[in-house]
Scaffold this motif. Structure first.
Motif, mmCIF file in Angstrom:
data_model
loop_
_atom_site.group_PDB
_atom_site.id
_atom_site.type_symbol
_atom_site.label_atom_id
_atom_site.label_comp_id
_atom_site.label_asym_id
_atom_site.label_seq_id
_atom_site.Cartn_x
_atom_site.Cartn_y
_atom_site.Cartn_z
ATOM 1 N N MET A 1 0.818 -1.213 0.000
ATOM 2 C CA MET A 1 0.000 0.000 0.000
ATOM 3 C C MET A 1 0.852 1.264 0.000
ATOM 4 S SD MET A 1 -3.088 -0.744 -0.453
ATOM 5 C CE MET A 1 -3.804 0.862 -0.129
ATOM 6 N N HIS A 2 2.082 1.194 0.502
ATOM 7 C CA HIS A 2 2.959 2.366 0.392
ATOM 8 C C HIS A 2 3.210 2.707 -1.070
ATOM 9 C CE1 HIS A 2 7.172 4.087 0.114
ATOM 10 N NE2 HIS A 2 6.422 5.062 0.574
ATOM 11 N N ALA A 3 3.520 1.692 -1.867
ATOM 12 C CA ALA A 3 3.774 1.936 -3.285
ATOM 13 C C ALA A 3 2.502 2.401 -4.005
ATOM 14 C CB ALA A 3 4.318 0.669 -3.938
ATOM 15 N N ILE A 4 1.389 1.747 -3.720
ATOM 16 C CA ILE A 4 0.130 2.076 -4.399
ATOM 17 C C ILE A 4 -0.309 3.495 -4.057
ATOM 18 C CG2 ILE A 4 -2.335 1.508 -4.493
ATOM 19 C CD1 ILE A 4 -1.407 -1.437 -3.808
ATOM 20 N N GLU A 5 -0.320 3.817 -2.780
ATOM 21 C CA GLU A 5 -0.842 5.115 -2.359
ATOM 22 C C GLU A 5 0.120 6.269 -2.656
ATOM 23 O OE1 GLU A 5 -4.295 5.620 -0.822
ATOM 24 O OE2 GLU A 5 -3.958 4.124 -2.374
ATOM 25 N N SER A 6 1.401 5.992 -2.712
ATOM 26 C CA SER A 6 2.349 7.024 -3.136
ATOM 27 C C SER A 6 2.199 7.293 -4.626
ATOM 28 C CB SER A 6 3.787 6.588 -2.821
ATOM 29 O OG SER A 6 3.984 6.474 -1.432
ATOM 30 N N THR A 7 1.947 6.246 -5.391
ATOM 31 C CA THR A 7 1.723 6.417 -6.828
ATOM 32 C C THR A 7 0.449 7.208 -7.084
ATOM 33 O OG1 THR A 7 2.835 4.295 -7.226
ATOM 34 C CG2 THR A 7 1.531 5.197 -9.030
ATOM 35 N N MET A 8 -0.606 6.888 -6.346
ATOM 36 C CA MET A 8 -1.849 7.657 -6.483
ATOM 37 C C MET A 8 -1.636 9.118 -6.109
ATOM 38 S SD MET A 8 -4.425 5.846 -7.644
ATOM 39 C CE MET A 8 -5.932 6.644 -7.062
ATOM 40 N N ASP A 9 -0.821 9.363 -5.103
ATOM 41 C CA ASP A 9 -0.548 10.733 -4.686
ATOM 42 C C ASP A 9 0.184 11.495 -5.793
ATOM 43 O OD1 ASP A 9 -0.818 12.448 -2.210
ATOM 44 O OD2 ASP A 9 1.323 12.723 -2.612
ATOM 45 N N GLU A 10 1.179 10.858 -6.373
ATOM 46 C CA GLU A 10 1.916 11.501 -7.467
ATOM 47 C C GLU A 10 1.000 11.755 -8.658
ATOM 48 O OE1 GLU A 10 4.857 13.346 -9.530
ATOM 49 O OE2 GLU A 10 4.835 12.766 -7.413
ATOM 50 N N LEU A 11 0.102 10.820 -8.910
ATOM 51 C CA LEU A 11 -0.866 10.994 -9.989
ATOM 52 C C LEU A 11 -1.734 12.228 -9.732
ATOM 53 C CD1 LEU A 11 -1.413 9.274 -12.541
ATOM 54 C CD2 LEU A 11 -3.193 8.089 -11.259
ATOM 55 N N SER A 12 -2.090 12.453 -8.473
ATOM 56 C CA SER A 12 -2.930 13.613 -8.145
ATOM 57 C C SER A 12 -2.208 14.925 -8.454
ATOM 58 C CB SER A 12 -3.343 13.563 -6.666
ATOM 59 O OG SER A 12 -2.280 13.917 -5.814
ATOM 60 N N MET B 1 -0.612 4.459 7.282
ATOM 61 C CA MET B 1 0.252 5.488 7.863
ATOM 62 C C MET B 1 1.544 5.750 7.087
ATOM 63 S SD MET B 1 -0.866 7.230 10.492
ATOM 64 C CE MET B 1 0.580 7.705 11.448
ATOM 65 N N PRO B 2 2.341 4.736 6.723
ATOM 66 C CA PRO B 2 3.591 5.052 6.014
ATOM 67 C C PRO B 2 3.382 5.833 4.720
ATOM 68 C CG PRO B 2 3.676 2.831 6.883
ATOM 69 C CD PRO B 2 2.259 3.299 7.070
ATOM 70 N N PRO B 3 2.433 5.438 3.839
ATOM 71 C CA PRO B 3 2.244 6.258 2.640
ATOM 72 C C PRO B 3 1.702 7.643 2.951
ATOM 73 C CG PRO B 3 0.593 4.512 2.735
ATOM 74 C CD PRO B 3 1.611 4.207 3.785
ATOM 75 N N ALA B 4 0.841 7.768 3.972
ATOM 76 C CA ALA B 4 0.333 9.094 4.331
ATOM 77 C C ALA B 4 1.478 9.993 4.794
ATOM 78 C CB ALA B 4 -0.735 8.976 5.416
ATOM 79 N N ILE B 5 2.417 9.435 5.572
ATOM 80 C CA ILE B 5 3.588 10.200 6.024
ATOM 81 C C ILE B 5 4.471 10.570 4.841
ATOM 82 C CG2 ILE B 5 5.714 10.052 7.384
ATOM 83 C CD1 ILE B 5 4.105 8.234 9.334
ATOM 84 N N SER B 6 4.726 9.598 3.980
ATOM 85 C CA SER B 6 5.544 9.856 2.789
ATOM 86 C C SER B 6 4.916 10.935 1.917
ATOM 87 C CB SER B 6 5.702 8.556 1.995
ATOM 88 O OG SER B 6 6.403 8.777 0.796
ATOM 89 N N ASN B 7 3.609 10.868 1.744
ATOM 90 C CA ASN B 7 2.911 11.866 0.931
ATOM 91 C C ASN B 7 2.933 13.238 1.594
ATOM 92 O OD1 ASN B 7 2.328 9.827 -0.894
ATOM 93 N ND2 ASN B 7 0.267 9.461 -0.099
ATOM 94 N N ALA B 8 2.847 13.273 2.926
ATOM 95 C CA ALA B 8 2.919 14.543 3.641
ATOM 96 C C ALA B 8 4.303 15.168 3.508
ATOM 97 C CB ALA B 8 2.567 14.335 5.112
ATOM 98 N N ILE B 9 5.343 14.330 3.552
ATOM 99 C CA ILE B 9 6.710 14.837 3.381
ATOM 100 C C ILE B 9 6.889 15.420 1.982
ATOM 101 C CG2 ILE B 9 9.131 14.119 3.196
ATOM 102 C CD1 ILE B 9 8.503 12.104 5.471
ATOM 103 N N CYS B 10 6.317 14.748 0.981
ATOM 104 C CA CYS B 10 6.384 15.277 -0.387
ATOM 105 C C CYS B 10 5.670 16.624 -0.479
ATOM 106 C CB CYS B 10 5.776 14.272 -1.363
ATOM 107 S SG CYS B 10 5.770 14.827 -3.083
ATOM 108 N N HIS B 11 4.518 16.735 0.155
ATOM 109 C CA HIS B 11 3.775 17.993 0.140
ATOM 110 C C HIS B 11 4.557 19.094 0.854
ATOM 111 C CE1 HIS B 11 0.395 20.632 1.824
ATOM 112 N NE2 HIS B 11 0.437 20.879 0.522
ATOM 113 N N ALA B 12 5.224 18.746 1.942
ATOM 114 C CA ALA B 12 5.975 19.741 2.707
ATOM 115 C C ALA B 12 7.221 20.209 1.977
ATOM 116 C CB ALA B 12 6.350 19.167 4.071
ATOM 117 N N THR B 13 7.917 19.297 1.310
ATOM 118 C CA THR B 13 9.251 19.594 0.775
ATOM 119 C C THR B 13 9.337 19.626 -0.744
ATOM 120 O OG1 THR B 13 9.912 17.257 0.691
ATOM 121 C CG2 THR B 13 10.241 18.438 2.788
ATOM 122 N N GLY B 14 8.342 19.028 -1.407
ATOM 123 C CA GLY B 14 8.428 18.906 -2.860
ATOM 124 C C GLY B 14 9.273 17.725 -3.302
#
Length: 745
Positions: free
Chosen positions: A363-374, A718-731
């Motif tokens: 789910m980390h890979a799936i949800e990070s990919t969905m986040d990047e798609l967004s 949680m791990p993908p949500a954290i990873s996605n939040a870090i991407c949002h914070a830092t780019g």
């Protein structure tokens, strides 16, 4: 006056006081007359052969009783077995002390037994071992070309292979307006529950043993010991009332169990074998896994093509598998899919299930990919998931037994304040900290397995329920007592639940979030049978007012059976038992899921995790400042213990995303940080504002209780949500877990 139902109430743990006052006895806490202590000797090389073991110096120490090794051990019955326990993956189980071959670093090669633990440990340092070393390979990345399809075995039922391809992925992906492809890497993680693995074996004579074991399955350990040592099942009793954390590490019997029983049978005296903290790294781990995702979407944000491929690590002797790539098509209804999963054999011990095995990885890979798609689509991440919301399980083309994921999204977002998120990366600040919001979906299967339970109405009108199930700290004792109380209409203080003993009715291993549904269903079945039996006996009492009545005609409440249409007409349980010649009224029932009914549906718990992070712009230090997890898991038997489970999963999610990793030196084939000083996990200062929502969900199909397990679901998002939040914070999108501050400098 009717009692309020116990199910649904936030009952505190019934054993809580025993645990916090130190009176609960764990596997190494039993004071047995004549007890001696074993300390394990582990190999210091990764592959090869033992040429010589010299025990002369160690045996010369007063108080050293025996040193076991492949050259000095009793004959065993198990070496022709393909499966030694009910959780074994396809292959051939590891056999301690079988011969002089070394197949992984840290392999147990000997056991020193002495009068004290300290003496046994010191004597182990005096044992001289010479090896003939052989070439080895422990590097997953360097062996991807050797990946192969896993073998099929008994575990396939609970760990199904990837779903079949659908449509034409390559064509659909190439024609997609928006394409995202990425590679993800998850490092090795090792189990480190608070309680170290230990086994105390008491030799009872005549081929009988009583074993106090750290295990998630008393019956599984019983089967393992009986199979290996050629003992009768009835002569092997395994007891484990208290387990100080396990999370998968105790599903399979670990080698200290084998060594303790072997020594006790040979020496004919009680033997305690405890593994120290460094030895916790010498068996089982969450395997390193490399994943590649390719998702394609149209201009409206609808995902049209999904490819998820994963390669995991396994040992040379067993095919340990995880369900990594199956989840995306269960969640998102793409018309073109391709899911692939392979293994690489390496010179390591077999990996082992660790909380949400495969699910939290995939789910980390799936949800990070969905986040990047967004981001590429310029659609809010939450909105993108709602656009691609699946009303049924498209991977198997069948409906869900229930699914309130949409409500998880809505309620979780509202509680978190998702609407305040500025979609632009690096746009939100708090002083010198970059602030990021991230979210992700969680999903975990909801299974039910066969189990037995015994229900007894005692002479004083109290209920006693028996099961072999363990309680690994999740609150099993409490929730089972709640279920039993409601079955007979009793207050929970009138219910005793006895468990953690292989002599009691069969229960499978405790894991996979299926314990409440499995053992709880068995208790519900036994409770109904006991009600019928009590009513039948009541019909023979007095003027026969209860004769020929059905359960629907009466009420069971406050220790009595009463007529539903005339509650003042009643008979007490005490009087019913007295009418049974004063003998307790007993039933034992086997609960078997209706497989034909269940296979028509996909059954899963769902969650939505929302996370806020702060990242120090200069130092790169990451802090999870707050998080909300909304969960849909059917009937929540006990919201207090269930909330505790979700919170524990959220903490582990922070650990997996930011802290936890076992570092390997592939030149030596060895884990280098085999201690809690260097194997980093969160401490209190790392954990801040965590919130849990249980979304209302009714499920009449999943099991008799309508309950889905919550042991895993709190971790997965949680791990993908954290990873996605870090991407949002830092780019910066970092696809290697755990994410360290140096990745952000």
């Amino acid at each position: 006056m009717s009692l309020l139902p116990s199910v649904g109430q936030p009952v505190s743990r019934l054993e809580g006081q025993l645990k916090v006052t130190g009176r609960a006895q764990y596997a190494a806490d039993y004071s047995i007359p004549g007890l001696v202590y074993g300390y394990v000797i582990n190999s210091t090389v990764t592959k090869g052969k033992i040429q010589r073991i010299d025990t002369t110096k160690a045996m010369s120490l007063p108080g050293v009783i025996q040193i076991f090794s492949h050259v000095k051990r009793p004959s065993l019955a198990w070496f022709n077995l393909q499966y030694a326990d009910m959780d074994a993956p396809p292959g051939s189980p590891f056999r301690p002390l079988q011969d002089n071959k070394i197949i992984y670093n840290g392999q147990p090669i000997g056991l020193v037994v002495a009068e004290t633990f300290e003496l046994a440990r010191y004597a182990a340092t005096l044992v001289e071992v010479e090896y003939e070393q052989e070439a080895f390979d422990t590097d997953l990345n360097a062996n991807l070309s050797n990946a192969r399809t896993p073998k099929i075995g008994m575990a396939t039922m609970l760990k199904p292979p990837p779903p079949r391809p659908k449509g034409n992925f390559e064509k659909a992906f190439s024609e997609s307006l928006v394409q995202v492809s990425a590679e993800y890497y998850h490092g090795t993680e090792h189990h480190n529950p608070l309680e170290l693995f230990a086994t105390t074996t008491v030799y009872e004579g005549a081929g009988k043993v009583t074993i106090y074991d750290k295990t998630q399955g008393t019956v599984n350990s019983q089967l393992y010991v009986a199979n290996i040592f050629g003992l009768k099942y009835k002569n092997v009793r395994v007891i484990a009332p208290y387990v100080g954390g396990a999370f998968g590490s105790g599903l399979r019997p670990q080698y200290q169990l084998f060594l303790s029983v072997m020594a006790a049978l040979e020496l004919k005296r009680p033997v305690l074998v405890t593994l120290d903290r460094s030895q916790m790294f010498t068996f089982g781990h969450r395997p390193p896994t490399i994943q590649r995702t390719r998702f394609g979407a149209d201009a409206n944000g609808r995902v049209t093509a999904m490819n998820h491929a994963a390669i995991g690590e396994t040992s040379r002797f067993e095919d340990y598998t995880e369900v990594v790539v199956n989840w995306s098509h269960m969640l998102y209804p793409a018309d073109n899919t391709l899911m692939q999963y392979k293994l690489v054999e390496l010179d390591v011990f077999s990996p082992l299930d660790m909380r949400a095995p495969g699910g939290v990885t995939g789910m980390h890979a799936i949800e990070s990919t969905m986040d990047e798609l967004s981001y590429q689509l310029k659609i809010d991440p939450l909105q993108l998931r709602l656009i691609n919301y699946a009303e049924k399980d498209e991977s198997l083309n069948r409906p869900y037994s229930s699914k309130e994921l949409r409500a998880c999204y809505v309620q979780g977002a509202a509680r978190f304040g998702w609407e305040h998120r500025n979609p632009e990366p690096r746009s939100m600040r708090r002083g010198n900290k970059l602030v990021g919001y991230g979210m992700a979906t969680g999903i975990w299967e909801a299974n039910t397995l066969p189990a037995r339970a015994e229900a007894i109405m005692t002479t004083d009108g109290k209920l006693h329920v028996n099961s072999a199930v363990t309680d690994i700290g999740t609150g099993t004792l409490t929730v089972m007592a709640q279920i039993a109380a409601d079955e007979l209409g009793l207050p929970i203080q009138d219910v005793t639940f006895s468990y953690g003993d292989s002599k009691k009715p069969f229960a499978p291993v405790q894991g996979g979030s299926f314990t409440v549904s499995t053992v709880g269903s068995a208790i519900k079945t036994a409770g109904k049978a006991l009600r019928k039996k009590l009513l039948r006996i009541a019909g023979k009492v007095g003027d026969g007012v209860f004769k020929k009545l059905e359960l629907d005609d009466v009420l069971f409440e406050n220790g009595r059976i009463a007529l539903k249409n005339d509650p003042l007409t009643s008979i007490s349980f005490v009087d019913i038992v007295a009418a049974n010649d004063g003998n307790p009224v007993k039933v034992i029932k086997f609960s078997v899921p209706n497989v034909l009914k269940l296979k028509k549906y996909s059954r899963a718990a769902h969650s939505a995790a929302f996370v806020e992070v702060e990242v120090d712009e200069e130092l790169g230090v990451i802090n999870v400042t707050r998080a909300v997890t909304a969960v849909a898991a059917g009937t929540i038997i006990n919201p207090k213990t269930a909330r505790s489970q979700i919170l524990g999963g959220m903490v582990w999610g922070i650990s997996k995303a930011l802290r936890e990793e076992t570092i390997s030196d592939h030149h030596f084939g060895k884990y280098m940080n085999q201690n809690l000083g260097e194997y980093h996990i969160p401490v209190h200062a790392d954990i801040h504002d965590l919130d849990v929502i249980f979304v209302e969900e009714k499920d009449d199909i999943v099991n008799a209780l309508g309950a889905k397990g919550v042991g895993e679901i709190g971790l997965i998002g949680m791990p993908p949500a954290i990873s996605n939040a870090i991407c949002h914070a830092t780019g910066k999108r970092i696809n290697h877990l755990p994410i360290h501050f140096d990745n952000l400098l």
